[in-house]
Design a protein around this motif. Sequence first.
Motif, PDB file in Angstrom:
ATOM      1  N   THR A  40       1.448 -43.712 -37.829  1.00  0.00           N
ATOM      2  CA  THR A  40       1.512 -42.964 -36.575  1.00  0.00           C
ATOM      3  C   THR A  40       2.300 -43.793 -35.575  1.00  0.00           C
ATOM      4  O   THR A  40       1.964 -44.948 -35.325  1.00  0.00           O
ATOM      5  CB  THR A  40       0.098 -42.694 -36.013  1.00  0.00           C
ATOM      6  OG1 THR A  40      -0.663 -41.990 -36.997  1.00  0.00           O
ATOM      7  CG2 THR A  40       0.165 -41.891 -34.721  1.00  0.00           C
ATOM      8  N   ILE A  58       4.386 -39.016 -33.732  1.00  0.00           N
ATOM      9  CA  ILE A  58       4.637 -38.526 -35.090  1.00  0.00           C
ATOM     10  C   ILE A  58       3.676 -39.257 -36.011  1.00  0.00           C
ATOM     11  O   ILE A  58       3.554 -40.479 -35.948  1.00  0.00           O
ATOM     12  CB  ILE A  58       6.085 -38.802 -35.547  1.00  0.00           C
ATOM     13  CG1 ILE A  58       7.090 -38.210 -34.566  1.00  0.00           C
ATOM     14  CG2 ILE A  58       6.303 -38.265 -36.967  1.00  0.00           C
ATOM     15  CD1 ILE A  58       8.523 -38.656 -34.774  1.00  0.00           C
ATOM     16  N   MET A  67       2.348 -39.321 -40.218  1.00  0.00           N
ATOM     17  CA  MET A  67       2.513 -38.842 -41.595  1.00  0.00           C
ATOM     18  C   MET A  67       1.593 -39.640 -42.510  1.00  0.00           C
ATOM     19  O   MET A  67       1.392 -40.835 -42.307  1.00  0.00           O
ATOM     20  CB  MET A  67       3.952 -39.028 -42.083  1.00  0.00           C
ATOM     21  CG  MET A  67       5.022 -38.323 -41.279  1.00  0.00           C
ATOM     22  SD  MET A  67       5.216 -36.579 -41.641  1.00  0.00           S
ATOM     23  CE  MET A  67       5.767 -36.607 -43.317  1.00  0.00           C
ATOM     24  N   ARG A 121       6.503 -32.509 -36.867  1.00  0.00           N
ATOM     25  CA  ARG A 121       5.307 -33.264 -36.463  1.00  0.00           C
ATOM     26  C   ARG A 121       5.408 -33.882 -35.073  1.00  0.00           C
ATOM     27  O   ARG A 121       4.413 -34.297 -34.514  1.00  0.00           O
ATOM     28  CB  ARG A 121       5.020 -34.388 -37.451  1.00  0.00           C
ATOM     29  CG  ARG A 121       4.721 -33.942 -38.848  1.00  0.00           C
ATOM     30  CD  ARG A 121       3.257 -33.543 -38.992  1.00  0.00           C
ATOM     31  NE  ARG A 121       3.007 -32.971 -40.293  1.00  0.00           N
ATOM     32  CZ  ARG A 121       2.639 -33.643 -41.352  1.00  0.00           C
ATOM     33  NH1 ARG A 121       2.452 -34.941 -41.286  1.00  0.00           N
ATOM     34  NH2 ARG A 121       2.444 -33.038 -42.504  1.00  0.00           N
TER      35      ARG A 121
END
Length: 161
Positions: A125, A134, A136, A159
């Motif tokens: 992050t 963002i 993932m 995102r």
Amino acid sequence: MKKIFIMLLSVLVVLVGCASKPKETINEEVPAVQDEGTDKIEPEVSDEESKVATQIELSVVEEAITYAGMGEDDKLESVYIENGDIEIVIELAPNDLLDPKDLAVTSYSQASDELLEHEGWKTLTIKYVEIGTISMNRSEKETNDLGMDYFPTRVITERLK
């Protein structure tokens, strides 16, 4: 000017990588394994989970972010790692030529490409000051034809919040 050219070239490379056929995903369930001689059933530990067991070192993350995910005038505000979750705060330097959101997507893409070469983490992050965040999960990575792992730029862009 050279730095902007390199960033634009990097975005181009990522976009070309995203144009390849998407990897099929399989619904993964963690199988249970019964221990011989007992009635106890324990979940089998996947390769991905065992890689997180030894957490990535802070110095490795800081080096990867500084090398791949930041420009010369960008500022690394903080790096925090706990239980395989990496949380980073970056203040991107103003840029007259590129939109701040595009810079954040490029920065995240480059930083995550570098970090995907290292084990010991499960989520990345990055909060970009005054731009967005963002995040993932490592399990969302895809692999290109050269065997290199990456997060698709399209997904990174979606995102960014």
